[in-house]
Structures are given as C-alpha cells and as structure tokens.
Design a protein around this motif. Sequence first.
Motif, mmCIF file in Angstrom:
data_model
loop_
_atom_site.group_PDB
_atom_site.id
_atom_site.type_symbol
_atom_site.label_atom_id
_atom_site.label_comp_id
_atom_site.label_asym_id
_atom_site.label_seq_id
_atom_site.Cartn_x
_atom_site.Cartn_y
_atom_site.Cartn_z
ATOM 1 N N GLY A 290 2.337 -8.063 -0.464
ATOM 2 C CA GLY A 290 3.440 -8.691 0.131
ATOM 3 C C GLY A 290 4.560 -7.791 0.063
ATOM 4 O O GLY A 290 5.517 -8.133 0.415
ATOM 5 N N GLY A 291 4.441 -6.691 -0.870
ATOM 6 C CA GLY A 291 5.438 -5.648 -0.904
ATOM 7 C C GLY A 291 5.744 -4.928 0.375
ATOM 8 O O GLY A 291 4.990 -4.957 1.261
ATOM 9 N N LYS A 292 6.523 -3.598 0.050
ATOM 10 C CA LYS A 292 6.791 -2.685 1.146
ATOM 11 C C LYS A 292 6.593 -1.195 0.545
ATOM 12 O O LYS A 292 6.769 -1.168 -0.522
ATOM 13 C CB LYS A 292 7.863 -3.012 1.597
ATOM 14 C CG LYS A 292 8.747 -4.370 1.920
ATOM 15 C CD LYS A 292 8.118 -4.749 3.133
ATOM 16 C CE LYS A 292 8.877 -6.211 3.352
ATOM 17 N NZ LYS A 292 8.823 -7.379 2.544
ATOM 18 N N ARG A 293 6.306 -0.292 1.402
ATOM 19 C CA ARG A 293 6.377 0.911 1.179
ATOM 20 C C ARG A 293 7.565 1.513 2.125
ATOM 21 O O ARG A 293 7.275 1.208 3.239
ATOM 22 C CB ARG A 293 4.901 1.730 1.405
ATOM 23 C CG ARG A 293 5.132 3.198 0.847
ATOM 24 C CD ARG A 293 4.053 4.139 1.231
ATOM 25 N NE ARG A 293 4.586 4.599 2.573
ATOM 26 C CZ ARG A 293 5.440 5.332 3.136
ATOM 27 N NH1 ARG A 293 6.310 6.070 2.115
ATOM 28 N NH2 ARG A 293 5.955 5.469 4.210
ATOM 29 N N LEU A 294 8.096 2.545 1.749
ATOM 30 C CA LEU A 294 9.316 2.913 2.613
ATOM 31 C C LEU A 294 9.889 4.183 2.390
ATOM 32 O O LEU A 294 9.682 4.764 1.061
ATOM 33 C CB LEU A 294 10.575 1.789 2.697
ATOM 34 C CG LEU A 294 11.195 1.795 1.314
ATOM 35 C CD1 LEU A 294 12.796 1.905 1.325
ATOM 36 C CD2 LEU A 294 11.032 0.329 1.074
ATOM 37 N N ASP A 295 10.388 4.846 3.107
ATOM 38 C CA ASP A 295 11.200 6.214 2.826
ATOM 39 C C ASP A 295 12.546 6.020 2.879
ATOM 40 O O ASP A 295 13.087 4.968 3.667
ATOM 41 C CB ASP A 295 10.932 7.318 3.907
ATOM 42 C CG ASP A 295 9.419 7.578 3.626
ATOM 43 O OD1 ASP A 295 8.654 7.748 2.585
ATOM 44 O OD2 ASP A 295 8.513 7.926 4.638
#
Length: 149
Positions: free
Chosen positions: A46-51
């Motif tokens: 449910g989370g996110k990965r981002l730069d």
Amino acid sequence: MVSVSESIWIDSPVEPVFEYLDDPYNHAEVTPSVTNVRNVEGLDNGGKRLDCTYTMAGVGLKTELEQTVHEPNRRMVFDMRSGIDGELELRFADVNGGTEVTYSAEYDIPGRVMSKVVKPFAVKYNERELRAALENLKQRLELEAESET
C-alpha cells in the motif's frame, strides 16, 4: 547516528491528514528540503517507492524513498537511501478531535571524523526541517478545512 523527532497537533481528523501525506507529491509542498519528486510507484504493502532530491546545507542529494510500513491512519515508515541512509517515520494519533502527527528521522552520517564534525549541525538542521514541515502541514490542512466551510 542522528535522531530527531517533532510533533504537532492539527485541527483535522486523522484520515484527511494521513491521506494528504500518503501522496508523495504533497511532501514536496510541505517539506522545504524535498523537491523534484519523481518515479512514484505503488508497492504491494500500500506504500510507495519514489525518487526525490533532498537538499541539506545547499547540497542536493538524489534520494530514494521506499515506504516499508503503510498502516492507514496510523503510521508510515520510509527507508531513505542517498549517501545519507536512514529511516523516516510519521505517526498519526487521534487527539482531542484532531490529529497529532509525530515526524521522526534517524540516519547515519558517513565517516567517523565527518560524523563528529557534522552531527551537531545535522541535528539542529533536521529539527528545524521537521518543525517547518509540520508547521507547513498544519497550515495547509487547517486553511484547506476553513475554505471548505
């Protein structure tokens, strides 16, 4: 190891506060040192990965954040990798009809000598950064709630 933590009470229920911060682009709106959020992808938890770019003392660091904990309306935890590696945590609690948000950061400064020189500066800088992010969050959400009434 550098550890800082700040809390603030926001006159808004937990759900909209959590939802606002669940959008990575909103972190750049309230956190002065976070810019250029990109490559956002959803994770199975449910989370996110981002730069993004994290700027400290005028130096922009390319940073990767991965949300390892995503507990709706309760908690978010991000692993941070940028040369300064660590963990960011946001906790949400229903307090007096509003939301208490606690923002904590813990990370390592590479190098033993560098750590001794930089640590006092880093602690003060990040205390101000967390406080500014929380104050901006409070202002944004409370003004938004006022404009809806």
